[in-house]
Structures are given as C-alpha cells and as structure tokens.
Write an enzyme that holds these catalytic residues in place. Structure first.
Site: not given
Ligand code: PAF
Length: 284
Positions: A27-28, A30-31, A34, A149, A175, A186
């Site tokens: 959902m973007g 990005l860290h 991801h 998740d 991570i 978030r």
C-alpha cells in the site's frame, strides 16, 4: 522500471514475457522492510512486479484510510533504485470496475475471526478480495508478503490453497529498526516521543518469549503483557498467544505447530501491530 496504471497495459506487457514473475503487493509508503522483500522478489525471479494500491475495502474506518501515508514520488524513486522491474499503481476504478462481478466469498475457516478480525470487522474480507484481484491481474509465480502482518499471511495462505491457485507464497521476516520497533508505514505518523515509546511493544513480546520458555501459563503471559502495555499514551487492544497455523488459543500440550504471540496497540493516535514466533526452551 516500467510504471503501469492500467490493468490492460500491464497484462499485455506481461503476456509477451517469458520467465518467472515475483509479485510484492503493497500500500506504498515503502520502508526498508518492503525493500528487503522487493529485493528477494527481484533476485528470485526473472521479473519483479510491485503494486502500490491503498485498498479502500480493507479499511473499516474512513479516517484511517484518509490518514494512510501516501508518498508516490519517494516510493517510485526507492523502487527504481532497487532495480524493481515493474510498478503497478492502479486507480480504485481499475481494481474495482463496476462491471466486475462480485468476488466469490472464500470461507476463511475462522482465521479472520480473532485478533485483527475482532477489532477490524471486514478487514480480512477486504484483504482477501484485493489480493485475489491482484493475483488475477498479475498472475505471478511467487507472491511475497511480510511476517509482520502474521494473521494476514495466514489468511492469504488459506485463500491460495482453498481456491487452488498455483502461486507460491514466500513470507519474509519482520525487519526492525535498531531499537526493535517493527518497520511499518504507520510509524511515519508517530511523533518523536511516541516513536521512542513504541519500542515497548517489541520489548513486551520479548518478555513473553522469556515467560513462554519457562512454560508460564498462557493467560498469565497475555495478562501481564496487556498490563505492561497499559501505560500513558498507549491503548493495547489485544495480546494473543495462538497456534501458528490455526490461530486458535495456544496450549502447551497440543503444540505441534508452535506458537506466535501477536499484539495490537495504539500509541497516541496510531494503531501498531507486531508479533513474535515463540520458541520453546531448548536444552543443549
Ligand atoms: O499488507 C498490506 O500492505 C496490504 O494489506 C496488502 C497485502 C497490500 C493488501 O492491500
């Protein structure tokens, strides 16, 4: 990196290609979590496809959907720097055109009932719907998801088997920041003080691991963890120690699948989740 916004043009491009496709739905915002998954998708397949789509059907509160961070410019830069091959950034209409028939509801075998499901009604139906739709569009050989998740992965694993899809699900470990906080889009919404306090969540999971190795009663471990998280600025929603496969309450006597401790906790106005795979005490 190629950017596609339309289903038709993406499919037209992919149909002409040989080789394996690794797909990372996101959902973007990005860290590094991801990006580590994207790196695996890229190196383990001939073509890596990443999608960025903030799926409205999995948000049970419109304020949460509105507040979800959106950083398309940064995301595109990160993905192309990583060498990702294809980015799919569809509109809501591309994913849910009015002419699309209602998806067949998949029985989630109770996996969607506890934990996140109890606090976010309809969330997993929305996740199953969008992942099903994205898999139909991209038709990848491998699907990549993050263990952070945990319940989502269990639900999608079930849906894949139940619907007889041939895609292979590859799950990547969470991570963490150097202080232990699980990386999450978030986290961007935490202020500095909340960000520093938020490490308490992972510390609590580690405390559960210590008690679990000593076979302390499960309900006691859960209660103590809830108490540890009940502090100024925090609002824990659940701490649940469950069977890794069925997600039913864990019992030491019936432990062939192992246990996972999952937590959801508000820190200020931000709802964070995390989990830890619990290992029994191993005697050398
Ligand atoms: O984990 C996420 O970011 C989302 O739930 C997913 C899998 C991309 C579906 O919208």
């Amino acid at each position: 990196m190629l950017l596609f916004k339309e289903v038709k043009s993406l499919q037209k491009y992919l149909i002409g290609k040989n080789g394996s496709v690794g797909f990372v739905p996101t959902m973007g915002a990005l860290h590094a979590g991801h990006m580590s998954i994207v790196r695996h998708a890229r190196t383990e397949n001939d073509i890596s496809v990443c999608s960025i789509f903030v799926n409205p059907t999995q948000f049970n509160e419109s304020s949460d959907l509105d507040a979800y961070p959106r950083l398309p410019g940064q995301d595109i830069a990160k993905l192309s720097e990583e060498g990702n091959d294809i980015l799919f950034m569809p509109s809501v209409h591309e994913i849910y055109p009015t002419e699309l028939p209602e998806p067949k509801a998949v029985d989630l075998n109770g996996l969607d009932q506890g934990m996140e499901g109890a606090f976010r009604p309809g969330h997993f139906a929305g996740v199953a719907q969008v992942v099903g739709r994205l898999l139909d569009i991209v038709n990848p050989h491998r699907l990549y998801m993050g263990q952070k998740d945990y319940q989502q992965v269990a639900v999608i694993d079930h849906v894949i088997r139940e619907t007889g899809r041939s895609v292979e699900l590859r799950v990547h470990p969470t991570i963490r920041e150097t202080d232990g906080l699980a990386m999450s889009s978030r986290n961007l919404r935490l202020n500095l003080d909340e960000r520093n306090q938020a490490i308490r969540i992972y510390q609590t999971l580690q405390e559960i691991q210590v008690g679990f190795s000593a076979e302390m009663p499960i309900s006691q471990l859960e209660d103590e963890a809830l108490k540890a998280l009940d502090r100024p600025g925090f609002k824990p929603e659940y701490v649940a120690i469950v069977d890794r496969k069925t997600l039913l309450p864990f019992r030491y006597q019936q432990n062939e699948n192992g246990a996972v401790a999952c937590v959801a906790c508000w820190v200020g106005g931000v709802r964070l989740i995390d989990n830890i795979l619990l290992e029994p005490l191993r005697l050398a």
